[in-house]
Design a protein around this motif. Structure first.
Motif, PDB file in Angstrom:
ATOM      1  N   THR A 225       0.827  -1.211   0.000  1.00 33.71           N
ATOM      2  CA  THR A 225       0.000   0.000   0.000  1.00 33.71           C
ATOM      3  C   THR A 225       0.858   1.256   0.000  1.00 33.71           C
ATOM      4  O   THR A 225       0.581   2.214  -0.738  1.00 33.71           O
ATOM      5  CB  THR A 225      -0.935   0.006   1.230  1.00 33.71           C
ATOM      6  OG1 THR A 225      -1.853  -1.084   1.130  1.00 33.71           O
ATOM      7  CG2 THR A 225      -1.716   1.315   1.324  1.00 33.71           C
ATOM      8  N   ILE A 226       1.898   1.269   0.818  1.00 34.60           N
ATOM      9  CA  ILE A 226       2.806   2.422   0.866  1.00 34.60           C
ATOM     10  C   ILE A 226       3.489   2.617  -0.487  1.00 34.60           C
ATOM     11  O   ILE A 226       3.614   3.747  -0.981  1.00 34.60           O
ATOM     12  CB  ILE A 226       3.853   2.244   1.984  1.00 34.60           C
ATOM     13  CG1 ILE A 226       3.166   2.326   3.354  1.00 34.60           C
ATOM     14  CG2 ILE A 226       4.950   3.299   1.891  1.00 34.60           C
ATOM     15  CD1 ILE A 226       4.070   1.988   4.517  1.00 34.60           C
ATOM     16  N   LEU A 227       3.924   1.521  -1.103  1.00 34.24           N
ATOM     17  CA  LEU A 227       4.587   1.585  -2.410  1.00 34.24           C
ATOM     18  C   LEU A 227       3.652   2.163  -3.458  1.00 34.24           C
ATOM     19  O   LEU A 227       4.036   3.070  -4.220  1.00 34.24           O
ATOM     20  CB  LEU A 227       5.055   0.191  -2.825  1.00 34.24           C
ATOM     21  CG  LEU A 227       5.700   0.073  -4.210  1.00 34.24           C
ATOM     22  CD1 LEU A 227       6.964   0.925  -4.298  1.00 34.24           C
ATOM     23  CD2 LEU A 227       6.020  -1.386  -4.520  1.00 34.24           C
TER      24      LEU A 227
ATOM     25  N   MET B 269      -9.198   0.171  -2.841  1.00 25.06           N
ATOM     26  CA  MET B 269     -10.198  -0.214  -3.826  1.00 25.06           C
ATOM     27  C   MET B 269      -9.580  -1.074  -4.928  1.00 25.06           C
ATOM     28  O   MET B 269     -10.189  -2.031  -5.412  1.00 25.06           O
ATOM     29  CB  MET B 269     -10.818   1.056  -4.431  1.00 25.06           C
ATOM     30  CG  MET B 269     -12.122   0.830  -5.179  1.00 25.06           C
ATOM     31  SD  MET B 269     -12.716   2.353  -5.952  1.00 25.06           S
ATOM     32  CE  MET B 269     -12.785   3.442  -4.540  1.00 25.06           C
ATOM     33  N   ALA B 270      -8.339  -0.751  -5.299  1.00 23.58           N
ATOM     34  CA  ALA B 270      -7.650  -1.524  -6.332  1.00 23.58           C
ATOM     35  C   ALA B 270      -7.396  -2.960  -5.879  1.00 23.58           C
ATOM     36  O   ALA B 270      -7.242  -3.857  -6.706  1.00 23.58           O
ATOM     37  CB  ALA B 270      -6.326  -0.846  -6.694  1.00 23.58           C
ATOM     38  N   GLY B 271      -7.360  -3.172  -4.570  1.00 26.31           N
ATOM     39  CA  GLY B 271      -7.177  -4.523  -4.051  1.00 26.31           C
ATOM     40  C   GLY B 271      -8.296  -5.460  -4.458  1.00 26.31           C
ATOM     41  O   GLY B 271      -8.121  -6.685  -4.451  1.00 26.31           O
ATOM     42  N   ALA B 272      -9.455  -4.902  -4.840  1.00 32.51           N
ATOM     43  CA  ALA B 272     -10.594  -5.726  -5.251  1.00 32.51           C
ATOM     44  C   ALA B 272     -10.325  -6.489  -6.543  1.00 32.51           C
ATOM     45  O   ALA B 272     -10.974  -7.499  -6.821  1.00 32.51           O
ATOM     46  CB  ALA B 272     -11.833  -4.849  -5.409  1.00 32.51           C
TER      47      ALA B 272
ATOM     48  N   GLY C 290      -6.137  -3.388   1.052  1.00 27.50           N
ATOM     49  CA  GLY C 290      -7.482  -3.653   0.547  1.00 27.50           C
ATOM     50  C   GLY C 290      -7.654  -5.095   0.129  1.00 27.50           C
ATOM     51  O   GLY C 290      -8.675  -5.726   0.433  1.00 27.50           O
ATOM     52  N   ASP C 291      -6.657  -5.625  -0.559  1.00 27.73           N
ATOM     53  CA  ASP C 291      -6.690  -7.028  -0.980  1.00 27.73           C
ATOM     54  C   ASP C 291      -6.723  -7.956   0.230  1.00 27.73           C
ATOM     55  O   ASP C 291      -7.473  -8.937   0.260  1.00 27.73           O
ATOM     56  CB  ASP C 291      -5.466  -7.319  -1.852  1.00 27.73           C
ATOM     57  CG  ASP C 291      -5.435  -8.760  -2.337  1.00 27.73           C
ATOM     58  OD1 ASP C 291      -6.439  -9.204  -2.908  1.00 27.73           O
ATOM     59  OD2 ASP C 291      -4.419  -9.438  -2.123  1.00 27.73           O
ATOM     60  N   LEU C 292      -5.931  -7.648   1.240  1.00 24.60           N
ATOM     61  CA  LEU C 292      -5.900  -8.462   2.461  1.00 24.60           C
ATOM     62  C   LEU C 292      -7.257  -8.430   3.166  1.00 24.60           C
ATOM     63  O   LEU C 292      -7.758  -9.472   3.623  1.00 24.60           O
ATOM     64  CB  LEU C 292      -4.807  -7.958   3.395  1.00 24.60           C
ATOM     65  CG  LEU C 292      -4.625  -8.729   4.714  1.00 24.60           C
ATOM     66  CD1 LEU C 292      -4.110 -10.139   4.441  1.00 24.60           C
ATOM     67  CD2 LEU C 292      -3.653  -7.982   5.631  1.00 24.60           C
TER      68      LEU C 292
ATOM     69  N   VAL D 137      -6.642  -4.293   9.670  1.00 28.77           N
ATOM     70  CA  VAL D 137      -6.457  -3.507   8.446  1.00 28.77           C
ATOM     71  C   VAL D 137      -7.012  -2.098   8.625  1.00 28.77           C
ATOM     72  O   VAL D 137      -6.365  -1.108   8.256  1.00 28.77           O
ATOM     73  CB  VAL D 137      -7.125  -4.205   7.246  1.00 28.77           C
ATOM     74  CG1 VAL D 137      -7.182  -3.259   6.043  1.00 28.77           C
ATOM     75  CG2 VAL D 137      -6.373  -5.470   6.869  1.00 28.77           C
ATOM     76  N   VAL D 138      -8.209  -1.992   9.194  1.00 28.79           N
ATOM     77  CA  VAL D 138      -8.819  -0.681   9.423  1.00 28.79           C
ATOM     78  C   VAL D 138      -7.952   0.162  10.360  1.00 28.79           C
ATOM     79  O   VAL D 138      -7.722   1.358  10.118  1.00 28.79           O
ATOM     80  CB  VAL D 138     -10.238  -0.837  10.004  1.00 28.79           C
ATOM     81  CG1 VAL D 138     -10.793   0.517  10.445  1.00 28.79           C
ATOM     82  CG2 VAL D 138     -11.169  -1.465   8.974  1.00 28.79           C
ATOM     83  N   ALA D 139      -7.436  -0.478  11.419  1.00 25.90           N
ATOM     84  CA  ALA D 139      -6.586   0.237  12.380  1.00 25.90           C
ATOM     85  C   ALA D 139      -5.311   0.744  11.716  1.00 25.90           C
ATOM     86  O   ALA D 139      -4.895   1.894  11.937  1.00 25.90           O
ATOM     87  CB  ALA D 139      -6.248  -0.673  13.556  1.00 25.90           C
TER      88      ALA D 139
END
Length: 217
Positions: free
Chosen positions: A16-18, A163-166, A173-175, A192-194
């Motif tokens: 996500t950071i990348l 969203m792209a994780g979908a 998001g994927d996780l 994940v939310v935290a």
């Protein structure tokens, strides 16, 4: 949370950071010149050209009007052409950058328009050319707003990357989708939310501190 799941969480955080940093840098490098172009070619600008301004504005508005999830799918052929695949972290950077660039261009435009017109006229009176005005007046005076806008863009990109994780882009998001939602592992979803909350708050805090240092008003 098991050690394996914790390792997956750390890897997803890095992805996500990348995605956020890579697409954010691209949006800054491409979006700021677009914002400058919108300002200098506007009515009364230092390089007034209403035809260019309208055409550029129409293109930017066109990209901004497309919901990200639709843009994500529509750009799959281009993503494959550039990256070689439509899946994974690097593939997600392409639509993220394309979506963020016009968004940031408009934010930068707003900041640049707030620069005191008297300063621009003063540099003109001293014989300054267009590049001098951009380099010495527009960008330095609007820098706090430019940084603040970039911070908002980064926060928006974090949400877009989730969203792209979908569609298999990886990241938090994927996780959350694969483990938290599809496998009903509530602890993963909460984690994940935290992490997302901490990440967003951290970026916003850093952006606010930088703006406070740069703001000389």
């Amino acid at each position: 949370m098991t050690p394996i799941m914790f390792e997956l969480l750390l890897r997803s955080l890095w992805e996500t950071i990348l995605m956020t940093i890579a697409s954010g840098v691209i949006s800054l490098v491409a979006g700021l010149p677009l914002g400058l172009a919108l300002v200098v070619t506007a009515r009364g600008g230092i390089a007034e050209s209403l035809s260019i301004n309208r055409a550029l504005g129409a293109v930017i508005n066109g990209f901004r009007s497309v919901p990200f999830i639709i843009l994500l799918v529509a750009l799959i052929p281009l993503t494959r052409l550039i990256v070689g695949t439509a899946l994974g972290t690097w593939a997600a950077i392409v639509p993220l950058a394309i979506a963020a660039t016009p968004y940031y261009a408009r934010i930068a435009e707003v900041s640049l328009r707030e620069v005191d017109r008297g300063l621009i006229d003063a540099v003109r009176a001293m014989g300054g050319n267009r590049w001098t005005i951009i380099r010495e007046v527009l960008v330095p005076e609007a820098l706090p707003g430019i940084i603040a806008g970039f911070t908002v863009t980064l926060v928006t990109l974090i949400g877009a990357s989730a969203m792209a994780g979908a569609i298999g882009a990886g990241g938090l998001g994927d996780l959350a989708i694969r483990y938290g939602y599809q496998r009903f592992e509530t602890n993963v979803m909460i984690a994940v939310v935290a992490v997302l909350i901490v990440l967003v708050c951290g970026i916003q805090w850093l952006g606010d501190r930088l703006v406070a240092k740069l703001d000389h008003k």
